[in-house]
Design an enzyme around this catalytic site. Sequence first.
Site, short mmCIF file in Angstrom:
data_model
loop_
_atom_site.label_atom_id
_atom_site.label_comp_id
_atom_site.label_asym_id
_atom_site.label_seq_id
_atom_site.Cartn_x
_atom_site.Cartn_y
_atom_site.Cartn_z
NE ARG A 76 10.80 -28.29 11.98
CZ ARG A 76 9.84 -29.00 12.55
NH1 ARG A 76 9.69 -30.30 12.29
NH2 ARG A 76 8.97 -28.43 13.36
CG ASP A 77 6.31 -29.28 10.69
OD1 ASP A 77 6.69 -30.46 10.56
OD2 ASP A 77 5.24 -28.98 11.23
CG HIS A 111 3.72 -26.64 15.38
ND1 HIS A 111 4.71 -26.14 14.56
CD2 HIS A 111 3.30 -27.79 14.78
CE1 HIS A 111 4.89 -26.95 13.53
NE2 HIS A 111 4.04 -27.97 13.63
CG ASN A 142 2.90 -26.80 9.83
OD1 ASN A 142 2.99 -26.91 11.04
ND2 ASN A 142 3.71 -27.41 9.00
CG HIS A 199 -0.13 -29.94 11.59
ND1 HIS A 199 0.57 -30.34 10.48
CD2 HIS A 199 0.79 -29.73 12.55
CE1 HIS A 199 1.87 -30.39 10.77
NE2 HIS A 199 2.03 -30.03 12.02
CB CYS A 223 1.78 -35.84 10.91
SG CYS A 223 2.20 -37.12 12.12
#
Lengths: 308, 308
Positions: free
Chosen positions: B19-20, B210, B252, B212, B243
């Site tokens: 997903r991310d 979460h 991430n 990065h 991002c």
Amino acid sequence: MTGPLRVPESIRLREVGLRDGLQIEQPIPTAAKLRLLEALVATGARRIEATAFVSPKAVPALADAEEVAAHLSEYPGIEFSALVANPRGAHRAVDAGVTALEYVVSASDGHSLANAHRTTAQALDQVGEVASVVHGAGGTCEVIIAVAWDDPFDGPTPPGGVVALARRAVDSGADRLCLGDTIGTTTPVRMAELVTAVRTTCQGTPLGVHLHDTRGAGLATALAAMQIGVLDLDASIGGLGGCPFAPGASGNIATEELAFLCRECGIETGLDLERLRAAAALAQEVVGRPLESGVLRAGDRSLAAVRR
Amino acid sequence: MTGPLRVPESIRLREVGLRDGLQIEQPIPTAAKLRLLEALVATGARRIEATAFVSPKAVPALADAEEVAAHLSEYPGIEFSALVANPRGAHRAVDAGVTALEYVVSASDGHSLANAHRTTAQALDQVGEVASVVHGAGGTCEVIIAVAWDDPFDGPTPPGGVVALARRAVDSGADRLCLGDTIGTTTPVRMAELVTAVRTTCQGTPLGVHLHDTRGAGLATALAAMQIGVLDLDASIGGLGGCPFAPGASGNIATEELAFLCRECGIETGLDLERLRAAAALAQEVVGRPLESGVLRAGDRSLAAVRR
């Protein structure tokens, strides 16, 4: 140390880009090194490993050690150090006016033979003479224990052997010790365990650490070291450096990344982040390839701000 | 927790690469995602964020959410979750059989408007309805607080605002919370401080993080979180992700780097490092560009061994 996470109030960072950073690069002109040196001094660095007095055949990139050393007196108030591989190197360093020396002993024979063509025992035997030379000039001898956690040839390094080596180095005249994670494999708990063990045996001898960020854990391991009170940490501008014997090995932990981490954690380094970024950009230009430092690439966190 | 450095015995790592990791990439074929899913399941992952039920126009890379979801029942025993942006997405997810949902609320308006075209207050207003939809299907609603430390538009996020937001999210029906360092600027002490503050106000609600790894401090910050008892951590295979609003932002924290760090620190993750490296290599192949993971590139520490 206060708050939910205990960290020290300040650390003493040693900039090693000019030595460990450049040693595996193609030789760059002395003038470029001197520009980088000037940029590093401007960052606020107060401890700088400037070069190595070693065989120019073995390390052509540092063949200009005397030329670099001749310029160090232009920057008073900074502790410049140099690496040496034997008493002859120590004499060269002292003659060039550098009296803070690092002498490397690999903790196991595999790396010692590959890196210095001698066993660990043979390398250890020369600590006394190196120390004697530099002490005679009023200087200090730091013994860096390379491959303190893992040897790319021999595998994991027995901690007991590192502790015994550290003790013998101090008994032979070492004023300071440094544990080197030469191939970038150590991690927080192993760091804490080895530092604790060496400290117990070598109480009173300053102990630093030298880390490579090969598997993403470099700053995490540095954090662990700082949390247990290690205040002497090596780092290289832009994350320059590497190890010729470790596949995929990247450079040292990047000075600007460690300085960013420290500043954000309230740990004083005396370094200016924007000047570090400028020096890292210069280092990148000098070696002619992109460096991997996240702080160089992404900037300070204030620079994350963008306009709508 | 024992030894000179206190770390937990185990953590629950959530794999968010599908997903991310993929959301900012060019769309890749569903079949490639399913291959990656299979490889991720083989690593031992037990919590996998599989996709997002969001506007295919806004996030074309995840337009196949229903198709991916249709395959999840092939892997029993794994908690698959999905991100949603509004009640409509929650209905889509539930209809597709996914009942562990993440709903994002940006902690400040700058990011909220850029990312979701609404203010923080407007996003918060929908927590109740999203939770209601998923609770009606017997599922759970996690609220991810994005830009919990810094907003690329608005600058530093006031911690008090994050704490109040967290409390309101829980009051509105959130079963779990996650603090998102969306642009990779947070660091160990800020992590510890915000987690401590949110915990005090939201006792009893599971709290994850979460991260990065934009400035080299990702694993150091993860270590700090684990040291103060955070056991739910997101990571993405190969360090996929990014991002769109943060210059120089990288992905991430890489699953295989976090798993390596944990294994070496005696923290159980249930993940197999070699299978993680295989999955990361596949992720690299799937997105068609080199990923920055050190563990992918350099290997496990046993692989540092070379022959003379």
